[in-house]
Structure formats: structure tokens, C-alpha cells
Design an enzyme around this catalytic site. Structure first.
Site, short mmCIF file in Angstrom:
data_model
loop_
_atom_site.label_atom_id
_atom_site.label_comp_id
_atom_site.label_asym_id
_atom_site.label_seq_id
_atom_site.Cartn_x
_atom_site.Cartn_y
_atom_site.Cartn_z
N HIS A 69 9.45 5.62 -0.70
CA HIS A 69 10.81 5.72 -0.19
C HIS A 69 11.50 6.91 -0.85
O HIS A 69 11.13 7.32 -1.96
CB HIS A 69 11.63 4.46 -0.52
CG HIS A 69 11.22 3.24 0.24
ND1 HIS A 69 11.10 2.00 -0.36
CD2 HIS A 69 10.90 3.07 1.53
CE1 HIS A 69 10.72 1.12 0.54
NE2 HIS A 69 10.60 1.73 1.69
N HIS A 81 4.70 -8.69 4.90
CA HIS A 81 5.48 -9.52 3.98
C HIS A 81 6.96 -9.15 3.95
O HIS A 81 7.80 -9.98 3.57
CB HIS A 81 4.89 -9.47 2.56
CG HIS A 81 5.03 -8.16 1.86
ND1 HIS A 81 4.27 -7.06 2.19
CD2 HIS A 81 5.85 -7.76 0.85
CE1 HIS A 81 4.60 -6.06 1.40
NE2 HIS A 81 5.56 -6.45 0.59
N GLU A 99 13.49 1.33 6.91
CA GLU A 99 13.40 0.75 5.56
C GLU A 99 14.75 0.63 4.87
O GLU A 99 14.84 0.45 3.67
CB GLU A 99 12.45 1.60 4.72
CG GLU A 99 11.04 1.68 5.27
CD GLU A 99 10.20 0.44 5.02
OE1 GLU A 99 10.21 -0.06 3.88
OE2 GLU A 99 9.53 -0.03 5.96
N CYS A 106 16.25 -0.10 -6.45
CA CYS A 106 15.67 -1.00 -5.45
C CYS A 106 16.41 -2.33 -5.41
O CYS A 106 16.47 -2.98 -4.37
CB CYS A 106 14.20 -1.27 -5.76
SG CYS A 106 13.09 0.09 -5.33
N TYR A 110 0.85 -1.19 0.00
CA TYR A 110 0.00 0.00 0.00
C TYR A 110 0.88 1.24 0.00
O TYR A 110 1.80 1.37 0.80
CB TYR A 110 -0.89 0.00 1.25
CG TYR A 110 -1.86 1.17 1.32
CD1 TYR A 110 -2.88 1.30 0.39
CD2 TYR A 110 -1.74 2.14 2.31
CE1 TYR A 110 -3.77 2.36 0.45
CE2 TYR A 110 -2.62 3.22 2.38
CZ TYR A 110 -3.63 3.32 1.45
OH TYR A 110 -4.50 4.38 1.50
#
Length: 448
Positions: free
Chosen positions: A250, A137, A174, A371, A23
Site C-alpha cells: 500500500h 480474508h 484498498e 494501518c 501475499y
């Protein structure tokens, strides 16, 4: 002493699927429930690794995780054989099974925050695994992440490892997706830039209204303390809450930095002028000169940046001092973004060249070139101490592509996740992978 920055790319796991679990991540939600191709995804990632290796960059590999996460499902009350656990979860809570099968560990920019030895009090390279507690997750990743990193960077003379921060919202971390480092040379003391989305305890900082801010100021400060960073070498900046609400989950979706270069969108931060001035001042004290490239909203809207992942690109320093920008194919497909990049190169900016890669399988799930990699700045003695099995070579590339061809499926939908054979396929593949990469026992099924 020589030094370099090594990109350790995440191998896409055998259960790569479009679960729509994230989300606030526009691509993840937009492509939910589409059929994925794990084999293609892994080969696309490996092709990028080999291409960078062929260009002369030192390239490494980070192993994926065991999925589905049977151990995690047992902690949640599901019992029986592994096959029975999968069947029960599929019947009673399919969304939980989807989350437990996620291959999101491929995005290793979230695996940890890394501080080079030139910045730390004890002169070692420090790693703190990210707790990623904003999403279930991803919150289940850090125990295996820690074991894999410790197997890669095992020499305690050169490397220090810290456990993930407490798994509570106040310390949401994160990893390197919200961290970058500026320096004159990778072996010189630098300035570490921590970007946060909100403060857990200080109400003076505004917060987004639609999507969650995943990184807290308090988590960033804790990592800086654990790594022994000095105040002179750290800058904290806040993401603009308005861009978080537009899908910038991010900082690496709206800004990227390397060496002396900061490439960012006009709307990336709050108090941008003061923030850039602080980065410039602190870097200058360490012998560097910040080169800030601001992309105007009039030329590239935030929506275009999010959809193309312009800033989720790799900014790589070449031997001649110029920068190479690695972007996904989606940047070339976006006329406004591509036109901007052509003007940027023509203007003789520090970014001298742009190279395009097809990473569609990762992009459709919400992750671009940046990423997929964890950056680690290493001196030559430290690089020599890294597990050599994880450094990309032509023979390793061949071994890994053959490994993918042997073990990966070419399609994955939600129904495929209910197949107990998938778990056996994943474990067989990972057991072989640990031998190829010389990692030893790092997965739950190997530990007993």
C-alpha cells in the site's frame, strides 16, 4: 467554524492470529504460523489511543468484526450447526478456516475512503467502504464495516455512506491506505491524493511483476466521483511498481501526508517531480503551501522502510503548527532509520518530534501505526453529530481494557481456531462491545 482531524483506531479482534494470509506483505508472510497474543495486541492498540488522547488529540474507536465468519462459510457450502461448520472446514480446508478467522479488520486504514465536507459537492462527509477484493480474508469485511460506520456516523444531514465498489479486480479498492489529503486547515477545501498501483484498462501504466498491485486507478476515480470531488481538488499518482515488488503493498508503507506536509521515500512514485509539482500547484490554489520531505534512498533503503514501517507512521498536526510523527518500536531498532529521524528533527523540518510505540503484535502481522487508524476531518458541528460512544475518554479506555481482560485469550495458534468455543467467546465479547460503544445491532449474529 473550528475543525479537527480525528483518528479512529481499530480495536484488535479476539481472533488475532498470524495466518500469513497477505501475499506481498513481508511481515505477514515472515511471521506466518507463529503464536500470537490477542490480549496483548488489543491492549497495545488501546495504549496508543489513550496516549494520543492524553496529548490532546481527539481519538475514536472502530469496532472489530465477528470471526470466524460462519455466514461466509455457509455461503461456500458448509452446513450444520456453527460448531459443525467449524469442524468441517477445519477437516476439509484449514486455510479457509484461517482466512475466515482473520482479525485483519484491525487495520482500519483499509476500512474506507473518507472525504471531508469541505471537499464534497453536497457539503457532507462522504464514506466509501473498501471492497478489499484482492484477498479473501479482507473481502468479507465491507458489509460489517459499512454497518459499523453508519452506526458511528448516522446523521444524514452531515454524513453520506456509499457501498463498496463492485468486487472485481478492475475496481480493487484498498481504502484510505492509498489516499491522503492536503489542506491549509482541516475545515478548508483541500487536495485529495489518490495513489494507485495499476490501471485495469489503460496499458500505458506499468504494473509490478512479482506482487499484486491492489489499488486500481479506476477504483480511485470512482470513489472521487461518488464523493463529488472537483477536478481541481484531486491528484492521482502511481506507485512505483518496483517498490510494490519489494513489499510496499500500500502507499502508506512508503509515504504519509497530513496538512501541508508530504513525507515520502525517493522511490515511492512514478514521475515524482511532476506529481509533487501538481500537488503543490493545486494546494497553492486553495491557499496552502506543500512542504515535501523526500527521504533519499542513500539514507534509507526501501528494504529498511518496509521492515521498520517508517512511513506507516502517524503524522499528526499539533496546535503550534508543527508535526508529530508516531512510529513503531521497529524504527528505533533500525539504526539507519533511527539515525535519519534524528537528523530530520535536528534540521528543523516540519516534523518536530518523533514518539515511539510498541505495536509488535500488529507489526508482526504486517501493520503499523498508520494501518491501525482511519482519519476523519470534521467540523465542530459534525464532530458533535458523531456517535459519542466511539470517542475515546478516560472512562471508555478503562471500560475497554477491562473488556479485553475479560474476553481475550493470551495466545492464539492455528489449532485454537478449530475450537468452537472461540466463536462463542467472540460473539459474547462483541455483543457487550456494541453496548459499550452504543452501536446497536451491527454484527450478523445480532441481525438474525
Amino acid at each position: 467554524m473550528k475543525s479537527c482531524e480525528v483518528n479512529f483506531d481499530g480495536l484488535v479482534g479476539p481472533t488475532h492470529n498470524y495466518g500469513g494470509l497477505s501475499y506481498g506483505n513481508v511481515a505477514s508472510q515472515s511471521n506466518s504460523q507463529q503464536t500470537s497474543n490477542p490480549r496483548e495486541a488489543a491492549l497495545q492498540g488501546l495504549a496508543k489511543m489513550k496516549a494520543l488522547m492524553d496529548m490532546g488529540f481527539t481519538q475514536g474507536v472502530l469496532a472489530p468484526q465477528e470471526r470466524p465468519d460462519i455466514a461466509g462459510l455457509r455461503k461456500l457450502g458448509f452446513s450444520g450447526t456453527d460448531a459443525e461448520v467449524i469442524a468441517k472446514v477445519a477437516k476439509q480446508d484449514m486455510p479457509l478456516l484461517v482466512a475466515s478467522c482473520s482479525a485483519s479488520s484491525m487495520w482500519v486504514a483499509n476500512a474506507a475512503t473518507v472525504s471531508p465536507s469541505a471537499d464534497t459537492a453536497d457539503g457532507r462527509v462522504h464514506f466509501t467502504a473498501a471492497n478489499l477484493n484482492c484477498k479473501y480474508h479482507r473481502s468479507i469485511e465491507h458489509p460489517t464495516t459499512s454497518r459499523v460506520l453508519q452506526a458511528m456516523f448516522a446523521d444524514q444531514q452531515h454524513f453520506a455512506h456509499h457501498a463498496a465498489l463492485p468486487a472485481v479486480a478492475q475496481f480493487g479498492d484498498e481504502g484510505a491506505a492509498n489516499h491522503t489529503r492536503f489542506c491549509r486547515d482541516y475545515g478548508d477545501a483541500g487536495v485529495e491524493f489518490f495513489v494507485f498501483g495499476r490501471s485495469a484498462f489503460d496499458t500505458r501504466y506499468p504494473a509490478p511483476q512479482k506482487y499484486p498491485a491492489r489499488q486500481t486507478l479506476e477504483a480511485s476515480q470512482a470513489v472521487a466521483r461518488l464523493h463529488g470531488l472537483s477536478a481541481e481538488g484531486v491528484v492521482y499518482g502511481q506507485q512505483n511498481p518496483a517498490v510494490i515488488d519489494q513489499g510496499v503493498f500500500h502507499n502508506d508503507v512508503i509515504a504519509v501526508g497530513n496538512g501541508e506536509v508530504l513525507f515520502y521515500h525517493e522511490d515511492a512514485f512514478l514521475n515524482t517531480e511532476a506529481l509533487v509539482a501538481e500537488l503543490h500547484d493545486k494546494l497553492s490554489r486553495r491557499g496552502g503551501r506543500l512542504q515535501a520531505i523526500c527521504v533519499p534512498r542513500a539514507e534509507v533503503a526501501v528494504e529498511d522502510a518496509v521492515r521498520s514501517y517508517l512511513f506507516n507512521s502517524q503524522l499528526l498536526a499539533r496546535g503550534d503548527g508543527s508535526m508529530l510523527l508516531i512510529v513503531p518500536e521497529e524504527c528505533r531498532a533500525n539504526e539507519r532509520v533511527w539515525n535519519y529521524l534524528q537528523r530530520l528533527i535536528a534540521d528543523e523540518s516540519p516534523i518536530a518530534e518523533v514518539k515511539v510505540f510498541d505495536l509488535k503484535q500488529s507489526m508482526q502481522n504486517g501493520g503499523g501505526p498508520a494501518c491501525l487508524r482511519l482519519r476523519v476531518a470534521l467540523k465542530d458541528t459534525e464532530l458533535a453529530a458523531v456517535n459519542p460512544g466511539v470517542i475515546m475518554t478516560a472512562p471508555l479506555y478503562d471500560s475497554l481494557t477491562q473488556w479485553v481482560d475479560r474476553h481475550y485469550r493470551d495466545r492464539m495458534g492455528e489449532n485454537d481456531l478449530t475450537d468452537p468455543q472461540l466463536l462463542l467467546e467472540c460473539r459474547t465479547a462483541l455483543d457487550e462491545l456494541t453496548q459499550i460503544l452504543k452501536l446497536g445491532a451491527v454484527y450478523p449474529f445480532q441481525l438474525g
